[in-house]
Design an enzyme around this catalytic site. Sequence first.
Site, PDB file in Angstrom:
ATOM      1  N   ASP A   1       3.296  20.410  34.272  1.00 66.33           N
ATOM      2  CA  ASP A   1       3.635  21.696  34.878  1.00 66.33           C
ATOM      3  C   ASP A   1       2.470  22.673  34.816  1.00 66.33           C
ATOM      4  O   ASP A   1       1.918  22.942  33.742  1.00 66.33           O
ATOM      5  CB  ASP A   1       4.844  22.314  34.173  1.00 66.33           C
ATOM      6  CG  ASP A   1       6.139  21.584  34.511  1.00 66.33           C
ATOM      7  OD1 ASP A   1       6.199  20.972  35.594  1.00 66.33           O
ATOM      8  OD2 ASP A   1       7.076  21.620  33.703  1.00 66.33           O
TER       9      ASP A   1
ATOM     10  N   ASP B   1      -1.710  17.405  31.294  1.00 63.28           N
ATOM     11  CA  ASP B   1      -0.448  18.118  31.290  1.00 63.28           C
ATOM     12  C   ASP B   1       0.143  18.017  32.701  1.00 63.28           C
ATOM     13  O   ASP B   1      -0.552  17.655  33.660  1.00 63.28           O
ATOM     14  CB  ASP B   1      -0.711  19.578  30.906  1.00 63.28           C
ATOM     15  CG  ASP B   1       0.531  20.435  30.968  1.00 63.28           C
ATOM     16  OD1 ASP B   1       1.570  20.021  30.425  1.00 63.28           O
ATOM     17  OD2 ASP B   1       0.470  21.526  31.572  1.00 63.28           O
TER      18      ASP B   1
END
Length: 273
Positions: A11, A9
């Site tokens: 953020d 991922d």
Amino acid sequence: MAKLVIFTDLDGTLLEEGSQAAGQSREALLELEGLGVPLIFASAKTQAEILQIQTRLKVKAPFIAENGSAVFIPKGYFPFGFQSDRSTSTHWVIEMGTPYRELRRFLSEVPPIPGLTIQGFGDMGIEEVGSLTGLGPAAAARAMAREYDETLVLDGPAEAIGRFEALARSRGLRVTHGGAFHHILGNCDKGLAALVLCSLFVRRHGRIFSAALGNAKNDLPLLAAVNLPVLLGGKIRVKDDFRSSEKLLPHHADSWGQGVNHILRASRESDPI
């Protein structure tokens, strides 16, 4: 030896506030580059956003955009052909999600839900999106260039949000949460997209050891799809979200760099089927 493949991922995982990789993360990025380990971004971000981040971080690999709605594979990356749905000038695209226009049509047809206000990026201008996200005009425009997944601000009690989620499910859509925002998308997720890429890496290398790093609820399908899941932070419960009771619960890490170090150690010690 199995080929190590890492999904991450962005953020709150690889990237800190302001879309910057921390010092320890930069060191780990350089190590992965030196080892030739594919690093696959799997994010709610758009194609335009991820391409910009790949360029800045000097990462060249396939990526998963808009919460698993599409897989982008650089042309020539795999030395064989495979089925795709469309192409850009630089990438083959495997589409798994629902077109953005259909999501916007659904949102326009949602009946009023008492106590709930629904607003998507498509209802906003660049300045409003920039104010909500802290992004400058160019970055906000990239965040608004959505093709399969609408970013939502849902303002209301949990019961009202639950009614909206149930209505979306009745139309074959999903609502997920990635931290700051909710998202509505088709019947897809990061984990299903990761499995598509894993099958291509298996075809290329014979055997792989897959790992993933994430920090939010919308990362759980991704973590459940790999040999070694790594969860950053302690804000979400994961026990009941894994698809298989045989799947190990994630390793917890305090930072992305620490998580990568754990993955590298584990991959050297493991011999997955």
